[in-house]
Design a protein around this motif. Structure first.
Motif, PDB file in Angstrom:
ATOM      1  N   ASN A 224      40.879  60.034  37.681  1.00  0.00           N
ATOM      2  CA  ASN A 224      39.029  60.870  36.790  1.00  0.00           C
ATOM      3  C   ASN A 224      38.510  61.918  37.890  1.00  0.00           C
ATOM      4  OD1 ASN A 224      40.277  60.587  34.285  1.00  0.00           O
ATOM      5  ND2 ASN A 224      39.946  58.526  34.261  1.00  0.00           N
ATOM      6  N   ILE A 225      38.302  60.575  38.962  1.00  0.00           N
ATOM      7  CA  ILE A 225      36.591  60.882  40.127  1.00  0.00           C
ATOM      8  C   ILE A 225      37.448  62.190  40.482  1.00  0.00           C
ATOM      9  CG2 ILE A 225      35.446  59.839  42.039  1.00  0.00           C
ATOM     10  CD1 ILE A 225      36.209  56.816  40.686  1.00  0.00           C
ATOM     11  N   ALA A 226      38.940  62.473  40.640  1.00  0.00           N
ATOM     12  CA  ALA A 226      38.895  63.369  41.787  1.00  0.00           C
ATOM     13  C   ALA A 226      38.350  64.658  40.625  1.00  0.00           C
ATOM     14  CB  ALA A 226      40.181  64.032  41.113  1.00  0.00           C
ATOM     15  N   VAL A 227      38.102  65.147  39.446  1.00  0.00           N
ATOM     16  CA  VAL A 227      37.782  65.815  38.843  1.00  0.00           C
ATOM     17  C   VAL A 227      36.067  65.729  38.056  1.00  0.00           C
ATOM     18  CG1 VAL A 227      39.871  66.702  37.918  1.00  0.00           C
ATOM     19  CG2 VAL A 227      39.039  65.364  36.501  1.00  0.00           C
ATOM     20  N   ASN A 228      36.114  64.807  38.142  1.00  0.00           N
ATOM     21  CA  ASN A 228      35.021  64.764  37.244  1.00  0.00           C
ATOM     22  C   ASN A 228      33.707  63.106  38.025  1.00  0.00           C
ATOM     23  OD1 ASN A 228      32.590  64.140  35.715  1.00  0.00           O
ATOM     24  ND2 ASN A 228      33.531  63.212  33.686  1.00  0.00           N
ATOM     25  N   PRO A 229      33.455  63.244  39.079  1.00  0.00           N
ATOM     26  CA  PRO A 229      32.014  62.530  39.176  1.00  0.00           C
ATOM     27  C   PRO A 229      31.959  61.036  39.070  1.00  0.00           C
ATOM     28  CG  PRO A 229      31.038  64.082  40.083  1.00  0.00           C
ATOM     29  CD  PRO A 229      31.986  64.927  38.893  1.00  0.00           C
ATOM     30  N   GLU A 230      31.229  61.744  37.040  1.00  0.00           N
ATOM     31  CA  GLU A 230      30.445  60.054  36.717  1.00  0.00           C
ATOM     32  C   GLU A 230      31.748  59.183  37.456  1.00  0.00           C
ATOM     33  OE1 GLU A 230      29.099  61.793  33.039  1.00  0.00           O
ATOM     34  OE2 GLU A 230      30.810  63.085  32.947  1.00  0.00           O
ATOM     35  N   THR A 249      27.427  58.178  40.601  1.00  0.00           N
ATOM     36  CA  THR A 249      28.381  59.401  40.713  1.00  0.00           C
ATOM     37  C   THR A 249      29.533  58.560  41.791  1.00  0.00           C
ATOM     38  OG1 THR A 249      27.634  60.760  42.064  1.00  0.00           O
ATOM     39  CG2 THR A 249      27.394  61.026  39.963  1.00  0.00           C
ATOM     40  N   THR A 250      30.534  58.759  41.636  1.00  0.00           N
ATOM     41  CA  THR A 250      31.416  58.087  42.957  1.00  0.00           C
ATOM     42  C   THR A 250      32.734  59.215  43.324  1.00  0.00           C
ATOM     43  OG1 THR A 250      31.546  56.171  41.297  1.00  0.00           O
ATOM     44  CG2 THR A 250      33.810  56.742  43.262  1.00  0.00           C
TER      45      THR A 250
END
Length: 301
Positions: A224-230, A249-250
């Motif tokens: 998930n983080i790879a496409v959306n940092p939330e 964000t991460t």
């Protein structure tokens, strides 16, 4: 449903595509079995991840007596609990896709549930389930929680802000457990458990960071983080019930395996940048026993 592009990209980068493919059936069409229903109905602790009314992602804890999680059908689950005043997810709106994880700390078992929130009001949430699967017992610290009604707990004692206080940093530094909320633009929110020795989450001038450990190779959160940092983090002091909810964000930092701070020797570190926080909400439960996970990684810095 299978893996989405973010999960596949992280699996390829980590070199575990073939291993992950063997477990892809876990993400298929859901059917809540009698065994899973029995596990859920005995739980007393749940973490949910979703968006507040402004659209910001948060991760929140809920507790209840056994039975507060109820399987209504093969594909729906009810949560009989009130999101307390002061919690950022109070008034959680229906129609959104939320993530949940329930943990039995005493036996180191956990189940993740993702789906669409169809009912939200009073002391009832109903989720139409799209994914439900167990995770391994790795890095779950063994603890027994008992109900603990605390006088004066409520929204009046909650602090909102965007900067960590000294007490906040101490809570994080002492934590051996936290919960991570992430979101995929197409599939919605996810909630997951993270554990390690006390101090495995570090802080520096750039924010918070923690090492990634070897797991089941699905990379749901990192995908998930790879496409959306939330991202949303939840820390709890299980001895006092004090909680700290962070939203920001991460990003995933790849580097040389085994470098300082890479306790898991995976080459992966997650770095979190804080945007908003809610501190002071009191969980109506406390731990009476605690045993660290026997194979916690040693801190390397």
């Amino acid at each position: 449903m299978g893996f989405h592009p973010g999960e596949l990209a992280v699996q390829r980068r980590a070199g575990v595509t073939r291993d992950a493919a063997r477990l892809s059936g876990m993400l298929g069409p859901v059917a809540l079995t009698a065994g899973m229903a029995g596990f859920l109905c005995d739980r007393t602790f749940l973490v949910i991840s979703g968006r507040d009314r402004s659209g910001r992602l948060w991760t929140s804890p809920l507790t209840g007596r056994p039975g507060f999680l109820e399987v209504l059908s093969d594909t729906s689950v009810a949560v009989h609990a009130v999101i307390p005043a002061g919690d950022p997810l109070r008034g959680l709106q229906t129609g959104q896709k939320i993530g949940m994880v329930t943990v039995e700390f005493a036996t180191r078992r956990r189940v993740r549930i993702n789906g669409t929130l169809t009912v939200s009001g009073g002391d009832l949430l109903v989720v139409e389930v799209e994914q439900a699967y167990g995770n391994c017992p790795q890095y779950i610290q063994q603890r027994v929680l008992v109900p603990n009604e605390i006088e004066g707990a409520g929204g009046d004692h909650v602090r909102h802000g965007s900067t960590l206080s000294t007490d906040d940093r101490e809570l994080i530094r002492a934590a051996d457990t936290f919960f991570l909320g992430t979101v995929n633009p197409e599939r919605g929110s996810d909630a997951s458990h993270r554990g390690g020795p006390a101090g495995f989450v570090r802080s520096d001038e750039h924010g918070l960071w923690w090492p990634d450990y070897q797991g089941n190779n699905l990379f749901n959160s990192f995908g998930n983080i790879a496409v959306n940092p939330e991202a949303a983090l939840l820390f709890i002091d299980f001895t006092t019930g004090q909680s700290l909810q962070l939203s920001g964000t991460t990003r995933i930092e790849w580097g040389e395996p085994g470098r300082p701070g890479d306790d898991g020797h995976t080459g992966r570190i997650a770095r979190f940048a804080l945007q908003r926080l809610v501190a002071g909400q009191v969980l109506p439960a406390r731990e009476i026993t605690h045993n660290p996970y026997p194979r916690n990684r040693a801190l390397t810095d």
